[in-house]
Design a protein around this motif. Sequence first.
Motif, PDB file in Angstrom:
ATOM      1  N   LEU A 190       0.715  -1.191   0.023  1.00 27.54           N
ATOM      2  CA  LEU A 190       0.066   0.042  -0.008  1.00 27.54           C
ATOM      3  C   LEU A 190       0.933   1.260   0.060  1.00 27.54           C
ATOM      4  O   LEU A 190       1.918   1.465   1.075  1.00 27.54           O
ATOM      5  CB  LEU A 190      -0.924   0.083   1.345  1.00 27.54           C
ATOM      6  CG  LEU A 190      -1.948   0.939   1.480  1.00 27.54           C
ATOM      7  CD1 LEU A 190      -3.153   0.358   2.389  1.00 27.54           C
ATOM      8  CD2 LEU A 190      -1.469   2.390   1.593  1.00 27.54           C
ATOM      9  N   VAL A 191       0.882   1.853  -1.097  1.00 27.34           N
ATOM     10  CA  VAL A 191       1.528   3.203  -0.983  1.00 27.34           C
ATOM     11  C   VAL A 191       0.564   4.424  -0.997  1.00 27.34           C
ATOM     12  O   VAL A 191      -0.312   4.789  -1.499  1.00 27.34           O
ATOM     13  CB  VAL A 191       2.419   3.335  -2.658  1.00 27.34           C
ATOM     14  CG1 VAL A 191       2.833   4.697  -2.615  1.00 27.34           C
ATOM     15  CG2 VAL A 191       3.048   2.194  -2.741  1.00 27.34           C
ATOM     16  N   ILE A 192       1.031   5.372   0.059  1.00 31.14           N
ATOM     17  CA  ILE A 192       0.218   6.377   0.405  1.00 31.14           C
ATOM     18  C   ILE A 192       1.061   7.635   1.045  1.00 31.14           C
ATOM     19  O   ILE A 192       1.666   7.526   1.828  1.00 31.14           O
ATOM     20  CB  ILE A 192      -0.822   5.981   1.516  1.00 31.14           C
ATOM     21  CG1 ILE A 192      -1.947   7.115   1.919  1.00 31.14           C
ATOM     22  CG2 ILE A 192      -0.306   5.419   2.783  1.00 31.14           C
ATOM     23  CD1 ILE A 192      -2.912   6.737   2.800  1.00 31.14           C
ATOM     24  N   PRO A 193       0.549   8.769   0.495  1.00 31.06           N
ATOM     25  CA  PRO A 193       1.149  10.059   1.052  1.00 31.06           C
ATOM     26  C   PRO A 193       0.631  10.456   2.555  1.00 31.06           C
ATOM     27  O   PRO A 193      -0.718  10.867   2.454  1.00 31.06           O
ATOM     28  CB  PRO A 193       0.968  11.102  -0.039  1.00 31.06           C
ATOM     29  CG  PRO A 193      -0.089  10.564  -1.005  1.00 31.06           C
ATOM     30  CD  PRO A 193      -0.266   9.245  -0.620  1.00 31.06           C
ATOM     31  N   LEU A 194       1.330  10.564   3.527  1.00 26.25           N
ATOM     32  CA  LEU A 194       0.564  10.796   4.904  1.00 26.25           C
ATOM     33  C   LEU A 194       1.088  12.098   5.393  1.00 26.25           C
ATOM     34  O   LEU A 194       2.406  12.423   5.285  1.00 26.25           O
ATOM     35  CB  LEU A 194       1.233   9.803   5.700  1.00 26.25           C
ATOM     36  CG  LEU A 194       0.461   8.509   5.500  1.00 26.25           C
ATOM     37  CD1 LEU A 194       0.993   7.372   6.762  1.00 26.25           C
ATOM     38  CD2 LEU A 194      -1.092   8.338   5.852  1.00 26.25           C
ATOM     39  N   GLY A 195       0.139  12.890   5.821  1.00 28.33           N
ATOM     40  CA  GLY A 195       0.479  14.223   6.507  1.00 28.33           C
ATOM     41  C   GLY A 195      -0.550  15.114   6.014  1.00 28.33           C
ATOM     42  O   GLY A 195      -1.494  14.915   5.151  1.00 28.33           O
ATOM     43  N   GLU A 196      -0.375  16.185   6.560  1.00 26.65           N
ATOM     44  CA  GLU A 196      -1.354  17.342   6.455  1.00 26.65           C
ATOM     45  C   GLU A 196      -1.023  18.557   5.301  1.00 26.65           C
ATOM     46  O   GLU A 196      -1.377  18.315   4.472  1.00 26.65           O
ATOM     47  CB  GLU A 196      -1.861  18.030   7.909  1.00 26.65           C
ATOM     48  CG  GLU A 196      -2.277  17.163   9.068  1.00 26.65           C
ATOM     49  CD  GLU A 196      -3.635  16.964   8.827  1.00 26.65           C
ATOM     50  OE1 GLU A 196      -4.396  17.354   7.806  1.00 26.65           O
ATOM     51  OE2 GLU A 196      -4.096  16.294   9.657  1.00 26.65           O
ATOM     52  N   GLU A 197       0.094  19.373   5.780  1.00 30.38           N
ATOM     53  CA  GLU A 197       0.493  20.230   4.859  1.00 30.38           C
ATOM     54  C   GLU A 197       1.459  19.645   3.921  1.00 30.38           C
ATOM     55  O   GLU A 197       0.999  19.969   2.490  1.00 30.38           O
ATOM     56  CB  GLU A 197       1.135  21.357   5.764  1.00 30.38           C
ATOM     57  CG  GLU A 197       0.490  22.276   6.642  1.00 30.38           C
ATOM     58  CD  GLU A 197      -0.604  22.988   5.787  1.00 30.38           C
ATOM     59  OE1 GLU A 197      -0.394  23.525   4.820  1.00 30.38           O
ATOM     60  OE2 GLU A 197      -1.710  23.179   6.381  1.00 30.38           O
ATOM     61  N   THR A 198       2.322  18.972   4.254  1.00 29.66           N
ATOM     62  CA  THR A 198       3.362  18.253   3.366  1.00 29.66           C
ATOM     63  C   THR A 198       3.015  16.875   3.820  1.00 29.66           C
ATOM     64  O   THR A 198       2.661  16.465   4.919  1.00 29.66           O
ATOM     65  CB  THR A 198       4.943  18.496   3.640  1.00 29.66           C
ATOM     66  OG1 THR A 198       4.685  19.981   4.159  1.00 29.66           O
ATOM     67  CG2 THR A 198       5.582  18.685   2.284  1.00 29.66           C
TER      68      THR A 198
END
Length: 213
Positions: free
Chosen positions: A173-181
């Motif tokens: 599973l590939v996912i970008p995690l975070g709020e602003e960046t």
Amino acid sequence: MKNTDKHQGLRNQLVKLLKEKGIRDATVLSAINTIPRHLFIDSSFENFAYQDKAFPIDAEQTISQPYTVAFQTQLLEVKKGQKILEIGTGSGYQTAVLCLLGATVYSVERQVKLFKKTQNLLPKLGIRPKHLSFGDGYKGLPEHAPFDGIIVTAGAPNIPHALMAQLKIGGRLVIPLGEETQIMTLLIRKNEKQFEKHEFGDFKFVPLLENKN
């Protein structure tokens, strides 16, 4: 819908740049060298389509920069015939890359305008994902699970449990995690309860929105 020698020359240059930036997967590079990215964006951006940049598309969303598409796809390690779930169909460009790699692609989009536009565009380009749907990406597609791989193309504050549950053992599973960046994150399912986590630096994505339909 023109795809000329000039466009091919620009794709060749883009692939050279992606190699210089560290993309090594030959199948991913070949897909990017084949797919006419200029047809996935507004015609006013056509002259810039093969620059390594993100561009706005409908519904205040973006088409990711080619490096980001290549990086996420490379992390997924797609093999021909694998079932891949894409969260955030967007312009359909990432969908097209996955299809060219031979994946059986299931994709979810929560913006109805984008969903209809992409549903219309992909067949015209000879790209046929297994299943395109309009819905909430946080929920995934449990009726089609489990998946060999899941790719999320929007920034999320955390990893949705529904997506983790829909991943096969051994799946990625590939996912970008975070709020602003966002930190590009890879989860590998080791067994029913255990996941191995890897992080790969900062990226910038539009947010993954929940329960908006």
